[in-house]
Design a protein around this motif. Structure first.
Motif, PDB file in Angstrom:
ATOM      1  N   GLY A  71       0.799  -1.223   0.000  1.00 37.66           N
ATOM      2  CA  GLY A  71       0.000   0.000   0.000  1.00 37.66           C
ATOM      3  C   GLY A  71       0.825   1.262   0.000  1.00 37.66           C
ATOM      4  N   ALA A  72       2.126   1.142   0.283  1.00 35.55           N
ATOM      5  CA  ALA A  72       3.011   2.305   0.264  1.00 35.55           C
ATOM      6  C   ALA A  72       3.745   2.367  -1.072  1.00 35.55           C
ATOM      7  CB  ALA A  72       4.018   2.241   1.408  1.00 35.55           C
ATOM      8  N   ALA A  73       3.817   3.554  -1.645  1.00 37.38           N
ATOM      9  CA  ALA A  73       4.649   3.759  -2.829  1.00 37.38           C
ATOM     10  C   ALA A  73       6.099   3.902  -2.389  1.00 37.38           C
ATOM     11  CB  ALA A  73       4.194   5.006  -3.586  1.00 37.38           C
ATOM     12  N   SER A  74       7.009   3.734  -3.321  1.00 33.14           N
ATOM     13  CA  SER A  74       8.422   3.837  -2.968  1.00 33.14           C
ATOM     14  C   SER A  74       9.254   4.199  -4.185  1.00 33.14           C
ATOM     15  CB  SER A  74       8.930   2.526  -2.373  1.00 33.14           C
ATOM     16  OG  SER A  74      10.318   2.604  -2.067  1.00 33.14           O
ATOM     17  N   ARG A 127       7.501  10.261   2.936  1.00 32.24           N
ATOM     18  CA  ARG A 127       6.576  11.377   2.723  1.00 32.24           C
ATOM     19  C   ARG A 127       5.170  10.865   3.033  1.00 32.24           C
ATOM     20  NH1 ARG A 127       3.357  13.619  -1.524  1.00 32.24           N
ATOM     21  NH2 ARG A 127       3.593  15.881  -1.749  1.00 32.24           N
ATOM     22  N   ILE A 128       4.501  11.522   3.966  1.00 32.93           N
ATOM     23  CA  ILE A 128       3.144  11.142   4.348  1.00 32.93           C
ATOM     24  C   ILE A 128       2.212  12.284   3.965  1.00 32.93           C
ATOM     25  CG2 ILE A 128       1.633  10.387   6.218  1.00 32.93           C
ATOM     26  CD1 ILE A 128       4.116   9.577   7.785  1.00 32.93           C
ATOM     27  N   ALA A 129       1.397  12.063   2.946  1.00 28.21           N
ATOM     28  CA  ALA A 129       0.453  13.089   2.491  1.00 28.21           C
ATOM     29  C   ALA A 129      -0.891  12.859   3.181  1.00 28.21           C
ATOM     30  CB  ALA A 129       0.293  13.033   0.971  1.00 28.21           C
ATOM     31  N   ALA A 186      -1.710  18.379   4.077  1.00 29.73           N
ATOM     32  CA  ALA A 186      -0.483  18.490   4.863  1.00 29.73           C
ATOM     33  C   ALA A 186       0.487  17.388   4.442  1.00 29.73           C
ATOM     34  CB  ALA A 186      -0.802  18.374   6.347  1.00 29.73           C
ATOM     35  N   ILE A 187       1.768  17.724   4.398  1.00 29.08           N
ATOM     36  CA  ILE A 187       2.807  16.780   4.010  1.00 29.08           C
ATOM     37  C   ILE A 187       3.757  16.600   5.185  1.00 29.08           C
ATOM     38  CG2 ILE A 187       4.652  16.232   2.400  1.00 29.08           C
ATOM     39  CD1 ILE A 187       1.933  16.360   1.073  1.00 29.08           C
ATOM     40  N   ALA A 220      -4.163   8.246   4.242  1.00 31.84           N
ATOM     41  CA  ALA A 220      -2.854   8.859   4.033  1.00 31.84           C
ATOM     42  C   ALA A 220      -2.152   8.188   2.857  1.00 31.84           C
ATOM     43  CB  ALA A 220      -2.012   8.729   5.290  1.00 31.84           C
ATOM     44  N   LEU A 221      -1.376   8.967   2.125  1.00 29.53           N
ATOM     45  CA  LEU A 221      -0.597   8.456   0.996  1.00 29.53           C
ATOM     46  C   LEU A 221       0.870   8.394   1.425  1.00 29.53           C
ATOM     47  CD1 LEU A 221      -2.242  10.546  -1.878  1.00 29.53           C
ATOM     48  CD2 LEU A 221      -2.875   8.265  -1.059  1.00 29.53           C
ATOM     49  N   LEU A 222       1.419   7.182   1.503  1.00 33.44           N
ATOM     50  CA  LEU A 222       2.772   6.961   2.003  1.00 33.44           C
ATOM     51  C   LEU A 222       3.725   6.708   0.846  1.00 33.44           C
ATOM     52  CD1 LEU A 222       1.845   4.430   4.841  1.00 33.44           C
ATOM     53  CD2 LEU A 222       1.840   6.934   4.959  1.00 33.44           C
TER      54      LEU A 222
END
Length: 274
Positions: A71-74, A127-129, A186-187, A220-222
């Motif tokens: 689920g997290a991008a990298s 980075r947590i959006a 928020a980032i 949240a986008l991780l």
């Protein structure tokens, strides 16, 4: 397509390559096991002479280090692959990138130098959006998080529900400001020390929500931006492939690489930097 030799005729590994790849878009939901299967298929399609382990059930000599959670991008995933014949690193990168689906992108391939890749992956930058959260709200929540010496969170693991301190792993946590006007979002930028148990960015977000009132209306986008050696002086993350590039350059020119001293500093234990 070449057929792998049977175990009794396997050739020894003569070259090890280190690969950085990215998980982007919808492919961030690819599990580690799914990626392993996809990568092994890509190796076969690219016709790479991968080395195999010995024994009753031989496996391709591919090792994965520091995989991001599903689920997290990298932008900074790493693996090593051993080959029975030498290949040009850039040609291998291009062939694997062509064989993998868009979103699983091979960014760089280098010939492995001395030392262990896994030992160099000491920390990650994330980075947590947070869509729908104002940066001013995030500022207050981050300040409350950093004031605490310990923040316990819970996460379900293979061994059941575990409780652990997420604060000790945080070396740096800030709220970034986007340079261009964007919808309210928020980032959070966080540098995490790798350890046991492993603290993930979603654990940090859970810790922030534990100590502060922060309405988060959406998921949240991780995104992992980097992982590698710690730089003690700044609490930041260095490039784990720099040593390999320097070793390759030194072999070609007969001179020592300039990054050796810089990376040695990153090998030291970094203090907690708020």
């Amino acid at each position: 397509m070449p057929v792998q030799a049977p175990p009794s005729q396997q050739l020894p590994a003569v070259q090890k390559l280190r690969i950085r790849f990215a998980k982007r878009g919808r492919l961030r939901f690819t599990s580690h096991r799914d990626f392993q299967r996809a990568f092994e298929r890509a190796v076969r399609r690219a016709g790479l002479p991968v080395a195999f382990s010995h024994g009753f059930s031989p496996h391709p000599k591919i090792s994965y280090a520091g995989a991001a959670p599903t689920g997290a991008a990298s932008e900074a995933e790493y693996l090593e692959i051993s080959l029975t014949h030498e290949r040009d690193a850039e040609q291998v990168r291009a062939a694997l990138d062509e064989a993998l689906p868009p979103g699983l992108d091979v960014l760089e391939t280098v010939v492995a130098g001395p030392g262990s890749l896994a030992d160099q992956l000491e920390a990650s930058e994330w980075r947590i959006a947070l869509p729908g959260v104002a940066p001013e709200q995030a500022d207050a929540a981050v300040a409350a998080f950093l004031e605490r010496d310990e923040i316990m969170v819970e996460r379900m693991t293979k061994r059941g529900l575990r409780s652990f301190d997420c604060r000790a792993a945080v070396l740096r946590l800030t709220v970034a400001r986007e340079p261009e006007p964007v919808p309210t979002c928020a980032i959070l930028q966080v540098v995490l020390r790798h350890g046991t148990p492993a603290v993930r960015p979603d654990d940090v977000l859970a810790g922030v929500l534990e100590v502060a009132t922060l309405p988060v209306p959406g998921p949240a986008l991780l995104t992992r931006l980097a992982q590698g050696p710690l730089i003690a002086a700044t609490g930041t993350v260095d490039d784990p492939l720099a040593r390999d590039r320097d070793a390759n350059q030194a072999t070609a020119t007969g001179q020592a690489g300039p990054h050796q001293t810089h990376t040695a500093e990153g090998d030291a234990a970094a203090p907690s930097v708020p």
